[in-house]
Design an enzyme around this catalytic site. Structure first.
Site, mmCIF file in Angstrom:
data_model
loop_
_atom_site.group_PDB
_atom_site.id
_atom_site.type_symbol
_atom_site.label_atom_id
_atom_site.label_comp_id
_atom_site.label_asym_id
_atom_site.label_seq_id
_atom_site.Cartn_x
_atom_site.Cartn_y
_atom_site.Cartn_z
ATOM 1 N N GLY A 33 -4.695 -5.000 7.233
ATOM 2 C CA GLY A 33 -5.724 -3.991 7.426
ATOM 3 C C GLY A 33 -6.705 -4.226 8.548
ATOM 4 O O GLY A 33 -7.137 -3.283 9.217
ATOM 5 N N THR A 90 0.851 -1.190 0.000
ATOM 6 C CA THR A 90 0.000 0.000 0.000
ATOM 7 C C THR A 90 0.889 1.243 0.000
ATOM 8 O O THR A 90 1.980 1.216 0.566
ATOM 9 C CB THR A 90 -0.862 -0.018 1.283
ATOM 10 N N GLY A 99 -10.418 -2.577 3.224
ATOM 11 C CA GLY A 99 -9.391 -2.613 4.274
ATOM 12 C C GLY A 99 -9.358 -1.317 5.057
ATOM 13 O O GLY A 99 -10.284 -0.509 5.002
ATOM 14 N N ASP A 100 -8.273 -1.124 5.760
ATOM 15 C CA ASP A 100 -8.109 0.067 6.591
ATOM 16 C C ASP A 100 -7.783 1.324 5.786
ATOM 17 O O ASP A 100 -8.125 2.435 6.166
ATOM 18 C CB ASP A 100 -6.952 -0.151 7.574
ATOM 19 N N THR A 138 0.227 1.270 6.487
ATOM 20 C CA THR A 138 0.210 0.116 5.594
ATOM 21 C C THR A 138 0.304 -1.118 6.475
ATOM 22 O O THR A 138 0.712 -1.026 7.632
ATOM 23 C CB THR A 138 1.362 0.162 4.576
ATOM 24 N N GLY A 139 -0.082 -2.258 5.940
ATOM 25 C CA GLY A 139 0.009 -3.487 6.722
ATOM 26 C C GLY A 139 -1.292 -4.249 6.715
ATOM 27 O O GLY A 139 -2.199 -3.960 5.927
ATOM 28 N N ARG A 172 -14.535 -6.695 -0.062
ATOM 29 C CA ARG A 172 -13.788 -6.468 1.188
ATOM 30 C C ARG A 172 -13.093 -5.108 1.146
ATOM 31 O O ARG A 172 -12.447 -4.750 0.179
ATOM 32 C CB ARG A 172 -12.757 -7.575 1.380
HETATM 33 N N1 ASP Z 1 -3.619 -2.237 4.594
HETATM 34 C C1 ASP Z 1 -4.000 -2.757 3.313
HETATM 35 C C2 ASP Z 1 -5.313 -3.456 3.420
HETATM 36 O O1 ASP Z 1 -5.494 -4.218 4.350
HETATM 37 C C3 ASP Z 1 -3.023 -3.689 2.720
HETATM 38 C C4 ASP Z 1 -1.586 -3.301 2.772
HETATM 39 O O2 ASP Z 1 -1.192 -2.323 3.381
HETATM 40 O O3 ASP Z 1 -0.817 -4.003 2.137
HETATM 41 O O4 ASP Z 1 -6.114 -3.298 2.556
#
Ligand code: ASP
Length: 310
Positions: A230, A176, A206-207, A227-228, A204
């Site tokens: 979510g 992300t 995400g965050d 990022t990470g 779906r």
């Molecule tokens: N945070 C993002 C999500 O869960 C994914 C990511 O950061 O790679 O959609």
């Protein structure tokens, strides 16, 4: 009093293999150049974060725009949010399939709509009506991701991939992208854009595109982009949690690190965050082996320094 501009960008946090480091560094540095161009001519932080994110959406290295992870049906579904710290105006899109640069649509929502968030076809319709061209979903799909999804689904069918856990291990890519900026007028802004997670169920979210989760900006506290994985980030409303620590008088550097500790301790989550306040102090933290980031401040610009690391 005029402020010295600051720009921080990120391009994901995970156990990036050595052979992917250069592409990520190249991508975040290009984004930094585009965003800085806006700030150095006195442009708004909002424009700077938008331009920085567009560059990374266009770079297939990242999980944003073209080159994003594919969902279970083999489609790209994108989420993005942009927020202005001076007015608290925000624009977000979720589950869009026909926008090359979802952050452009998010910006149009921020600037031209009384609403804050649009999803799916409604978001695409809003974008088209406001001059953002639509593309085909196929235009966003790259061969690398078709192969990645095929491999994952094959493993899952053989029972070797656990749909709940393996997918969210820090060894799985979290690419992300995001940016936070401070402009000469003393205003901060944040933007985040993503293709979400591999093999996600259609619909779906995400965050990344949720206010206060993957992105937040308020001149009175801080601008943040995450990022990470979510789902844990979302449950902790982590970007706002971090901004609140800054408004309570803590340095962004401390708040960013605390956010990562909290994410790990409370929900065993993982990821990365960039945080910036209106005084130009910033923090970058991750609890994954690597995070792609780059930053620039006016002082460093004078000295010809640009920082970026993994
Ligand atoms: N945070 C993002 C999500 O869960 C994914 C990511 O950061 O790679 O959609």
């Amino acid at each position: 009093m005029p402020s010295d501009p600051v720009l921080v960008v990120h391009g994901g946090a995970w156990a990036m293999p050595d052979d992917m480091v250069q592409a990520h560094l190249h991508g975040v540095r290009n984004a930094l150049v585009a965003g800085w161009r806006v700030l150095e001519r006195g442009g708004p932080a909002l424009d700077a974060v938008e331009e920085a994110v567009v560059i990374m959406e266009d770079d297939a290295t990242f999980d944003a725009g073209r080159g994003s992870f594919l969902n279970r049906d083999g489609k790209v579904q994108l989420d993005a949010l942009i927020m202005d710290g001076s007015t608290l105006r925000a624009g977000g899109v979720g589950c869009v399939e026909r926008l090359k640069n979802p952050i452009r649509a998010a910006r149009k929502i921020l600037s031209e709509s009384p609403h804050v968030y649009f999803v799916a076809e409604g978001a695409e319709q809003f974008a088209a009506e406001h001059g953002v061209a639509l593309c085909r979903n196929e235009d966003l799909v790259v061969a690398r991701e078709v192969e990645r999804l095929r491999e994952y689904q094959e493993l899952a069918a053989r029972g070797s991939a656990n749909d709940g856990e393996d997918l969210f291990a820090p060894s799985i890519s979290h690419d992300t992208v995001g940016a936070v900026a401070l402009d000469r007028g003393g205003n901060i802004a944040a933007a985040t854009s993503t293709g979400g997670t591999l093999n996600k169920a259609p619909g779906r979210l995400g965050d990344s595109s949720l206010i206060g989760c993957g992105c937040y900006a308020d001149n009175l506290s801080a601008a943040a982009s995450t990022t990470g994985w979510g789902e844990p980030i979302m449950k902790l409303v982590l970007a706002k949690w971090t901004a609140d620590r800054v408004s309570a008088g803590n340095l962004p550097e401390w708040a960013a690190q605390e956010a990562m500790n909290y994410l790990k301790q409370r929900l065993n989550g993982h990821g990365g965050i960039i945080v910036l306040n209106a005084q130009g102090q910033f923090g970058i933290a991750h609890n994954t082996p690597r995070m792609a980031w780059a930053c620039k401040t006016a002082k460093e610009e004078e000295a010809g320094i640009e920082r970026g690391a993994m």
